[in-house]
Design a protein around this motif. Structure first.
Motif: not given
Length: 290
Positions: A188-194
């Protein structure tokens, strides 16, 4: 609403939201003296500060509303502003005169909660999210309808989280009970969530983040992880821990205007030897630029 009908306004707003845009709606609620727009006039302003529908007056009103609309969309707040039109000078050198009160509110896409994992904390988080209008997804082999009846989406056949999708409106909580923390964060980190919150002890959090860094995860991405997740409210039970995590999510969601301090300190009634003092309301004053 000026020359536009209520049906046209609703249609224009619906089209923007369906297209995935966040917009601000400005409504004239009161006028004093001379003002070009009438109470009830509305406009829609996009995230770039462009008026994409409607009209609430030209010159000062339009310029100021655009500026405030950008701020409103940045932090998801709503504001009531009072415009001093005495400072606005028309092309013929005549001041408008009077005041306008305009309510500017953010019309935001529903935020999303993605929970990776299961257990009481995860179940409670989904319950909170449902109550607050979040779109919720649970990704876990045990994400059954019985455990997560309020989830909008349940993913049960994804052991490596290859289907875990998130974006800038997604708040991610990793509650894998240490079984797949590394894999979940890597996905998930590389998808830049809020927001990314890790439900783990301080020691466990450090071990996982250190391993990710050793395997090439940039520090700027690791700094985005709330580890351990949640605000310091003295939480002990799983339900209290979920509450502390969701409080942190709401704080991120609402943006920089929040303080995290007790409301009685920020907005509370002041009681002194002289008596009770009621704080001023949220009305903001603004003058037209000269």
């Amino acid at each position: 609403m000026g020359s536009a009908s209520a049906q046209e306004f609703v249609g224009a707003l619906d089209a923007r939201l369906r297209a995935g845009e966040n917009v601000a709606v400005a409504t004239v609620v009161r006028i004093e003296g001379s003002a070009s727009a009438k109470p009830g006039a509305k406009s829609i302003v996009d995230a770039q500060g462009r008026t994409v529908f409607g009209w609430i007056g030209g010159g000062c009103a339009e310029s100021t509303v655009r500026d405030v609309a950008r701020e409103v969309l940045a932090d998801g707040s709503s504001r009531l502003i009072r415009l001093d039109l005495d400072d606005e000078v028309l092309g013929v050198g005549m001041p408008c005169g009077g005041y306008m009160e305009i309510y500017i509110e953010a019309m935001m896409q529903a935020p999303k909660l993605l929970v990776l994992g299961h257990g009481v904390i995860a179940e409670t988080l989904v319950s909170f999210a449902d109550a607050l209008g979040f779109h919720t997804t649970v990704n876990d082999a045990l994400a059954t309808p019985e455990a997560f009846p309020q989830a909008d989406v349940r993913v049960t056949q994804d052991p490596d989280y290859a289907k875990a999708e998130c974006d800038a409106r997604t708040y991610v909580v990793i509650a894998t009970q240490h079984k797949s923390d590394y894999e979940a964060l890597q996905r998930v980190l590389r998808q830049a969530p809020a927001y990314v919150g890790l439900v783990a002890s301080r020691k466990r959090s450090a071990l996982v983040l250190e391993r990710l860094h050793e395997d090439g995860m940039p520090l700027e991405l690791l700094r985005r992880v709330a580890a351990p997740a949640g605000l310091d409210v003295g939480a002990v039970t799983p339900q209290e821990i979920a509450l502390s995590i969701f409080a942190e999510i709401v704080q991120r969601w609402r943006g920089a205007r929040t303080t995290g301090r007790p409301l009685m300190e920020v907005k509370g009634v002041q009681i002194s030897d002289a008596g009770v003092e009621v704080p001023e309301g949220p009305l903001e004053s603004a003058k037209c630029p000269s």
